[in-house]
Design a protein around this motif. Structure first.
Motif, PDB file in Angstrom:
ATOM      1  N   UNK A  13       0.869  -1.179   0.000  1.00 23.71           N
ATOM      2  CA  UNK A  13       0.000   0.000   0.000  1.00 23.71           C
ATOM      3  C   UNK A  13       0.904   1.226   0.000  1.00 23.71           C
ATOM      4  N   UNK A  14       0.788   2.054  -1.043  1.00 26.20           N
ATOM      5  CA  UNK A  14       1.633   3.234  -1.159  1.00 26.20           C
ATOM      6  C   UNK A  14       1.287   4.275  -0.093  1.00 26.20           C
ATOM      7  N   UNK A  15       2.247   5.193   0.127  1.00 27.52           N
ATOM      8  CA  UNK A  15       2.101   6.157   1.221  1.00 27.52           C
ATOM      9  C   UNK A  15       0.956   7.142   0.981  1.00 27.52           C
ATOM     10  N   UNK A  16       0.765   7.575  -0.250  1.00 31.24           N
ATOM     11  CA  UNK A  16      -0.296   8.557  -0.515  1.00 31.24           C
ATOM     12  C   UNK A  16      -1.657   8.018  -0.106  1.00 31.24           C
ATOM     13  N   UNK A  17      -1.955   6.801  -0.582  1.00 31.93           N
ATOM     14  CA  UNK A  17      -3.285   6.250  -0.314  1.00 31.93           C
ATOM     15  C   UNK A  17      -3.411   5.690   1.103  1.00 31.93           C
ATOM     16  N   UNK A  18      -2.294   5.609   1.815  1.00 26.86           N
ATOM     17  CA  UNK A  18      -2.350   5.222   3.229  1.00 26.86           C
ATOM     18  C   UNK A  18      -3.126   6.260   4.037  1.00 26.86           C
ATOM     19  N   UNK A  19      -3.251   7.474   3.485  1.00 29.04           N
ATOM     20  CA  UNK A  19      -3.932   8.541   4.225  1.00 29.04           C
ATOM     21  C   UNK A  19      -5.449   8.438   4.209  1.00 29.04           C
ATOM     22  N   UNK A  20      -6.001   7.562   3.378  1.00 36.05           N
ATOM     23  CA  UNK A  20      -7.427   7.230   3.480  1.00 36.05           C
ATOM     24  C   UNK A  20      -7.502   6.060   4.475  1.00 36.05           C
ATOM     25  N   UNK A  21      -7.667   6.401   5.744  1.00 38.90           N
ATOM     26  CA  UNK A  21      -7.420   5.408   6.792  1.00 38.90           C
ATOM     27  C   UNK A  21      -8.363   4.219   6.753  1.00 38.90           C
ATOM     28  N   UNK A  22      -9.631   4.476   6.449  1.00 36.17           N
ATOM     29  CA  UNK A  22     -10.590   3.364   6.423  1.00 36.17           C
ATOM     30  C   UNK A  22     -10.238   2.404   5.284  1.00 36.17           C
ATOM     31  N   UNK A  23      -9.952   2.959   4.107  1.00 37.93           N
ATOM     32  CA  UNK A  23      -9.594   2.128   2.966  1.00 37.93           C
ATOM     33  C   UNK A  23      -8.251   1.439   3.213  1.00 37.93           C
ATOM     34  N   UNK A  24      -7.323   2.162   3.826  1.00 37.82           N
ATOM     35  CA  UNK A  24      -5.984   1.608   4.074  1.00 37.82           C
ATOM     36  C   UNK A  24      -6.071   0.330   4.908  1.00 37.82           C
ATOM     37  N   UNK A  25      -6.937   0.332   5.918  1.00 43.10           N
ATOM     38  CA  UNK A  25      -7.056  -0.876   6.756  1.00 43.10           C
ATOM     39  C   UNK A  25      -7.557  -2.064   5.938  1.00 43.10           C
ATOM     40  N   UNK A  26      -8.459  -1.802   5.019  1.00 44.32           N
ATOM     41  CA  UNK A  26      -8.951  -2.894   4.156  1.00 44.32           C
ATOM     42  C   UNK A  26      -7.835  -3.397   3.238  1.00 44.32           C
TER      43      UNK A  26
END
Ligand SMILES: [Zn+2]
Length: 298
Positions: A74-87
């Motif tokens: 998971x790239x760092x930019x999209x890690x900032x969408x926390x709900x999606x990042x956990x999925x």
């Protein structure tokens, strides 16, 4: 001379690019998972993207004689969408242990937010548990501190420095990475940031040990021939051929072969194309005549 581009986003490149890369001597590539220029809104988009990296993109490259490996993360930019990042973090184990996956990556920091820290550390833990290589994307702003922090956090999470590739280095960061014992990769951009001319001087100054050249070519202004072009410039500027070979082939191979996912002997053989092959009933040819190389006589 043959080349390894260990950081390129083939999904954004055309078959013209792949043919030009093969003609220039590129024999193997690594495609790390990345963002697509526009944030994804569903975990399912990541499932399909990761699937394409181990499936269709590998097939497309193979059709032109280039061995394609990938990194999942998971790239760092999209890690900032926390709900999606956990999925997405829950998806990583389902893809990262598959054949041809040579690392967790590209992961790391963009703006150095708490959400990026969470995703980076979770993926470092997964890599350590499974003894995987890690490919780190360092931030373009505040690069020196971001690079140091990327290394420190990886070390705190038990990553062996020989299994850590820090990418997007420049003159300011290379010493820290080499002193840490990690691999120092350099992305060569055609116009700005790190260019071929600067890369020549870095190899002249630091030598070839643990230094890797890549293109990081993607959907933006970038050059999928950065590795062979930089190698040619190094030779013209008097860098010894053995050093050029190391930074444009051997080092990337040594680093990522630690994954045990690279058939090193197969890369020594001349690829024989058979473009009649299909992937899930699909061909890259769009109805055009296939290239079929003669089998090697016994
Ligand atoms: Zn990238």
């Amino acid at each position: 001379m043959r080349f390894f581009d260990p950081h390129i986003h083939m999904t954004s490149r055309t078959t013209d690019d792949i043919e030009a890369m093969a003609a220039a001597g590129i024999r193997a590539v690594i495609e790390p998972a990345f963002w697509l220029g526009q944030p994804r809104t569903h975990a399912g988009s990541f499932i399909d993207y990761f699937s394409s990296l181990i499936g269709w993109e590998r097939f497309r490259c193979a059709q032109f004689g280039i061995a394609h490996y990938c990194a999942i993360g998971l790239n760092s930019k999209e890690a900032n969408n926390e709900a999606l990042a956990r999925e997405v973090l829950e998806l990583i184990p389902h893809f990262a242990l598959k054949e041809g996956v040579v690392a967790i990556g590209e992961i790391g920091y963009d703006e150095i937010t708490p959400a990026e820290d969470f995703a980076y550390q979770a993926q470092l833990d997964f890599a350590r548990q499974h003894d995987l290589m890690v490919m780190v994307h360092t931030p373009h702003r505040d690069k020196k501190n971001g690079t140091r922090r990327s290394i420190d956090v990886a070390r705190e999470h038990g990553i062996d420095m020989h299994k850590l590739v820090i990418d997007h280095n420049n003159e300011e960061t290379v010493r820290d990475v080499l002193d840490a014992g990690a691999w120092a990769a350099f992305t060569i951009y055609p116009n700005t940031k790190m260019g071929s001319e600067r890369m020549v001087e870095i190899v002249r100054q630091y030598g070839p040990q643990r230094i890797i050249v890549d293109s990081s070519a993607d959907w933006g202004v970038s050059d999928p021939l950065s590795v062979p072009k930089t190698a040619r410039l190094m030779l013209e500027r008097g860098i010894p051929a053995a050093h050029v070979e190391a930074v444009s082939w051997g080092n990337a191979l040594h680093a990522y072969a630690q994954s045990q996912q690279i058939d090193v002997a197969a890369l020594d053989e001349t690829p024989r194309l058979d473009q009649r092959q299909l992937f899930a009933d699909n061909s890259v040819l769009r109805g055009q005549k296939p290239r079929i190389d003669e089998p090697v006589p016994n």
